[in-house]
Write an enzyme that holds these catalytic residues in place. Structure first.
Site, PDB file in Angstrom:
ATOM      1  N   GLU A   1       0.806  -1.223   0.000  1.00 59.51           N
ATOM      2  CA  GLU A   1       0.000   0.000   0.000  1.00 59.51           C
ATOM      3  C   GLU A   1       0.848   1.285   0.000  1.00 59.51           C
ATOM      4  O   GLU A   1       0.783   2.094   0.948  1.00 59.51           O
ATOM      5  CB  GLU A   1      -0.969  -0.015   1.186  1.00 59.51           C
ATOM      6  CG  GLU A   1      -1.946  -1.154   1.142  1.00 59.51           C
ATOM      7  CD  GLU A   1      -2.965  -1.132   2.269  1.00 59.51           C
ATOM      8  OE1 GLU A   1      -2.885  -0.280   3.159  1.00 59.51           O
ATOM      9  OE2 GLU A   1      -3.854  -2.002   2.261  1.00 59.51           O
TER      10      GLU A   1
ATOM     11  N   GLU B   1      -5.090  -8.603   0.207  1.00 60.49           N
ATOM     12  CA  GLU B   1      -5.856  -8.291   1.415  1.00 60.49           C
ATOM     13  C   GLU B   1      -7.309  -8.033   1.062  1.00 60.49           C
ATOM     14  O   GLU B   1      -7.591  -7.294   0.128  1.00 60.49           O
ATOM     15  CB  GLU B   1      -5.353  -7.023   2.119  1.00 60.49           C
ATOM     16  CG  GLU B   1      -4.123  -7.175   2.936  1.00 60.49           C
ATOM     17  CD  GLU B   1      -3.736  -5.879   3.601  1.00 60.49           C
ATOM     18  OE1 GLU B   1      -4.614  -5.088   3.991  1.00 60.49           O
ATOM     19  OE2 GLU B   1      -2.526  -5.622   3.701  1.00 60.49           O
TER      20      GLU B   1
HETATM   21  N1  LIG Z   1     -13.920   7.393   2.541  1.00 57.25           N
HETATM   22  N2  LIG Z   1     -13.118   8.386   2.552  1.00 57.25           N
HETATM   23  N3  LIG Z   1     -11.838   8.288   2.136  1.00 57.25           N
HETATM   24  C1  LIG Z   1     -11.120   9.515   1.956  1.00 57.25           C
HETATM   25  C2  LIG Z   1      -9.657   9.398   2.268  1.00 57.25           C
HETATM   26  O1  LIG Z   1      -9.526   8.445   3.283  1.00 57.25           O
HETATM   27  C3  LIG Z   1      -8.373   8.671   4.102  1.00 57.25           C
HETATM   28  C4  LIG Z   1      -8.068   7.362   4.768  1.00 57.25           C
HETATM   29  O2  LIG Z   1      -7.611   6.485   3.707  1.00 57.25           O
HETATM   30  C5  LIG Z   1      -7.332   5.195   4.023  1.00 57.25           C
HETATM   31  C6  LIG Z   1      -7.021   4.359   2.981  1.00 57.25           C
HETATM   32  C7  LIG Z   1      -6.724   3.046   3.221  1.00 57.25           C
HETATM   33  C8  LIG Z   1      -6.744   2.570   4.523  1.00 57.25           C
HETATM   34  C9  LIG Z   1      -6.466   1.154   4.728  1.00 57.25           C
HETATM   35  C10 LIG Z   1      -6.334   0.495   5.920  1.00 57.25           C
HETATM   36  N4  LIG Z   1      -6.172  -0.794   5.565  1.00 57.25           N
HETATM   37  C11 LIG Z   1      -6.043  -1.960   6.448  1.00 57.25           C
HETATM   38  C12 LIG Z   1      -4.543  -2.230   6.474  1.00 57.25           C
HETATM   39  N5  LIG Z   1      -4.050  -2.577   5.128  1.00 57.25           N
HETATM   40  C13 LIG Z   1      -2.719  -3.058   5.397  1.00 57.25           C
HETATM   41  C14 LIG Z   1      -2.817  -3.792   6.709  1.00 57.25           C
HETATM   42  O3  LIG Z   1      -1.782  -3.344   7.530  1.00 57.25           O
HETATM   43  C15 LIG Z   1      -4.172  -3.411   7.302  1.00 57.25           C
HETATM   44  O4  LIG Z   1      -4.031  -3.067   8.659  1.00 57.25           O
HETATM   45  N6  LIG Z   1      -6.147  -0.903   4.257  1.00 57.25           N
HETATM   46  N7  LIG Z   1      -6.351   0.279   3.733  1.00 57.25           N
HETATM   47  C16 LIG Z   1      -7.048   3.411   5.585  1.00 57.25           C
HETATM   48  C17 LIG Z   1      -7.353   4.728   5.338  1.00 57.25           C
END
Ligand SMILES: N=NNCCOCCOc1ccc(-c2cn(C[C@@H]3NC[C@@H](O)[C@H]3O)nn2)cc1
Length: 449
Positions: A166, A354
Site C-alpha cells: 500500500e 488483502e
Molecule cells: N472514505 N473516505 N476516504 C477519503 C480518504 O480516506 C483517508 C483514509 O484512507 C485510508 C485508505 C486506506 C486505509 C487502509 C487500511 N487498511 C487496512 C490495512 N491494510 C494493510 C494492513 O496493515 C491493514 O491493517 N487498508 N487500507 C485506511 C485509510
C-alpha cells in the site's frame, strides 16, 4: 446447495504484517522503527496502544503456524521487519533477525504452507527516517540493499515476494494527512515519497531478477472502485480525479510509464515540480510478475467546490452496511475493480493480497466467536472474485486480512480484522466461526452460491 468452484491451483491464504503482530519490539537486536516511535508518541494511536507486545507472534510463531495448518491455508503472507534485519537501516546485519524469519519460514514449509513475504509493510528503521526517510532518495538504495539481503538469505525458500504494501497509505497517510508514521502533513513531500517508493519497487524487482531466483515478485496496492454519486458531469469529474488519486497515481506509472495527466497538472500548478530524475519513469516500468490488490470498499463521491484540490466529497449511502472501520460493504466494487484492471491496465496475474472486515467481535459464554457478518462479507467478496475469474481475469489467489486480530495502526487494538480472535491480556488465540467456515472454503476450493 450448489457451489462456485475456483481454479485447481487457486491460492487460499491469510495475511499479517510484522509491526501488527510480532511484538518483541526491542528483542534480539531489533532497531527502532518509525511505528515504534509514532505509537510511543502521545495522541497518535487510539488508547495509547503500541506494537510493543502486539500478538507476541515473535515468540508464538510455532503455535500460529499450527493454527494456519489447521485452517488448511495454502499460503501465508507476512512482512519482515526491516529494522530486525538492519537495525540502522543499512550496514550491519542483525543475525538474530534473520534467524527469526528462518525459523518462521522453516515452520511454514514443514507445515506445507507457502510463505509469501512483504518486504516493506510500513516499519521503516527510524535511523533512516532521521535521514529523511522515504522523502530522501537515498532510501531507495537502502531498500534495495535490504531486499538483496532478504533475497540472498531466503530466495531459495520463498517463491512469492511483495516489495511494498500500500504505497498510497505510506505516502499519503504517513506524509500528507499525518494519520500514520512518520506523521507529516506535507502533500508535496507525500508525492515525492510516492515517487521514491515506486522507483525502489522497480529497482528491488530488477535486483530479484538479476539474482536469477525462482519465484515471482510484485507490489501490493490498496485500490478501490470509485463511483460518482449522480451521473452529473461535475460528479463524474470528481470521481475521475478521486480515481486518479486513489488508484491511477500508482497504476499509471507502473503500467503506462506516466502519472495521470489531469491530476499531475493540478499538482504541478499547486506544488511545482517533483524531484523526478531522468530515467525514473523508464525504471518504474520494470516488468513485475504480478499485481497484489488490497480491496476493502468503494468510494462514492460528489462534486464539492469547497472540498480541497479535487473538489470531491466522499459520501455515505443508506443502501449498504458498514464495517467497524466505517467502510461501506460493497462486494460489486471488487468485481468492477478486477474487470477495470484487466480491461484497462494490465494482463498480469493478480492476487487479492488483502480483503476482510473489522467488526466488534466478542467471545461468547460458550467460548466461541460468532462473527456472521465477517462470514457474509467474505462470502460475498469471494463470489464477486469468482465472477471476475469466470469473465477471464487472471486472479490467482486470495489472502484474507487478517489471520488474527492485530494492531490496526492509528486505531490500535480497537479494530478486529482477524479470523482468529486474540485476547490481548493473555495472547490466547480462538478460531472465530469465520475461520472454521474459511477452512471449509479451502477444503472445497469453493463457496456456496
Ligand atoms: N472514505 N473516505 N476516504 C477519503 C480518504 O480516506 C483517508 C483514509 O484512507 C485510508 C485508505 C486506506 C486505509 C487502509 C487500511 N487498511 C487496512 C490495512 N491494510 C494493510 C494492513 O496493515 C491493514 O491493517 N487498508 N487500507 C485506511 C485509510
Amino acid at each position: 446447495m450448489s457451489k462456485l468452484y475456483f481454479p485447481e491451483d487457486f491460492v487460499w491464504g491469510a495475511a499479517t504484517a510484522s509491526y501488527q503482530i510480532e511484538g518483541a519490539y526491542q528483542k534480539d537486536g531489533k532497531g527502532e522503527s518509525i511505528w515504534d516511535k509514532f505509537s510511543h508518541t502521545s495522541g497518535k494511536v487510539l488508547n495509547g496502544d503500541t506494537g510493543d507486545i502486539a500478538c507476541d507472534h515473535y515468540h508464538r510463531y510455532k503455535e500460529d503456524v499450527q493454527l494456519m495448518k489447521k485452517l488448511g491455508l495454502n499460503s501465508y503472507r507476512f512482512s519482515t521487519s526491516w529494522p530486525r534485519i538492519l537495525p540502522q537501516g543499512t550496514g550491519k546485519v542483525n543475525q538474530k533477525g534473520l534467524d527469526f524469519y528462518k525459523r518462521l519460514v522453516d515452520e511454514l514449509l514443514e507445515a506445507g504452507i507457502e510463505p509469501a513475504i512483504t518486504l516493506y509493510h510500513w516499519d521503516l528503521p527510524q535511523a533512516l527516517q532521521d535521514k529523511g526517510g522515504w522523502g530522501n532518495r537515498d532510501t531507495i538504495n537502502y531498500f534495495v540493499e535490504y531486499s538483496q539481503i532478504m533475497f540472498e538469505h531466503f530466495g531459495n525458500l520463498v517463491s512469492r515476494w511483495i516489495t511494498h504494501n500500500e504505497p498510497w497509505v505510506v505516502a499519503f497517510l504517513g506524509n500528507s494527512t499525518g494519520e500514520h508514521a512518520p506523521g507529516f502533513k506535507d502533500h508535496k513531500l507525500a508525492l515525492q515519497v510516492a515517487h521514491n517508493l515506486l522507483v525502489s519497487h522497480c529497482l528491488a524487482a530488477r535486483g530479484f531478477r538479476e539474482l536469477g531466483l525462482e519465484g515471482e515478485i510484485g507490489i501490493t496496492l490498496n485500490l478501490n472502485s470509485v463511483y460518482p454519486l449522480t451521473d452529473s458531469k461535475e460528479d463524474q469529474q470528481a470521481a475521475e480525479l478521486v480515481n486518479d488519486y486513489n488508484n491511477d497515481w500508482f497504476l499509471d506509472p507502473l503500467f503506462k510509464g506516466k502519472y495521470p495527466d489531469k491530476l499531475a497538472q493540478i499538482y504541478r500548478e499547486e506544488y511545482g515540480e517533483l524531484d523526478i530524475k531522468a530515467g525514473d519513469m523508464e525504471i518504474i516500468q520494470e516488468p513485475t510478475d504480478f499485481l497484489g490488490i488490497n480491496y476493502y470498499s468503494r468510494a462514492l463521491v460528489k462534486h464539492n467546490s469547497e472540498a480541497g484540490l479535487l473538489q470531491a466529497e466522499y459520501m455515505r449511502t443508506e443502501e449498504s452496511g458498514y464495517t467497524a472501520m466505517d467502510w461501506e460493504i460493497y462486494p460489486k466494487g471488487l468485481y468492477d475493480l478486477l474487470m477495470n484492471l484487466y480491461q484497462n491496465h494490465t494482463k498480469l496475474d493478480l492476487y487479492i493480497t488483502e480483503n476482510g472486515a473489522a467488526f466488534d467481535d466478542q467471545v461468547a459464554a460458550d467460548g466461541k466467536v460468532y462473527d456472521q457478518r465477517r462470514k457474509d462479507y467474505l462470502k460475498a467478496h469471494f463470489i464477486k472474485a469468482h465472477q471476475a475469474i469466470e469473465a477471464g481475469v487472471p486472479l490467482k489467489g486470495y489472502y484474507v486480512w487478517s489471520l488474527m486480530d492485530n494492531f490496526e495502526w492509528a486505531f490500535g487494538y480497537d479494530r478486529r480484522f482477524g479470523i482468529i480472535h486474540v485476547n490481548y491480556d493473555t495472547c490466547e488465540r480462538t478460531l472465530k466461526e469465520s475461520a472454521h467456515w474459511y477452512k471449509e472454503v479451502i477444503t472445497n476450493n469453493g463457496v456456496d452460491k
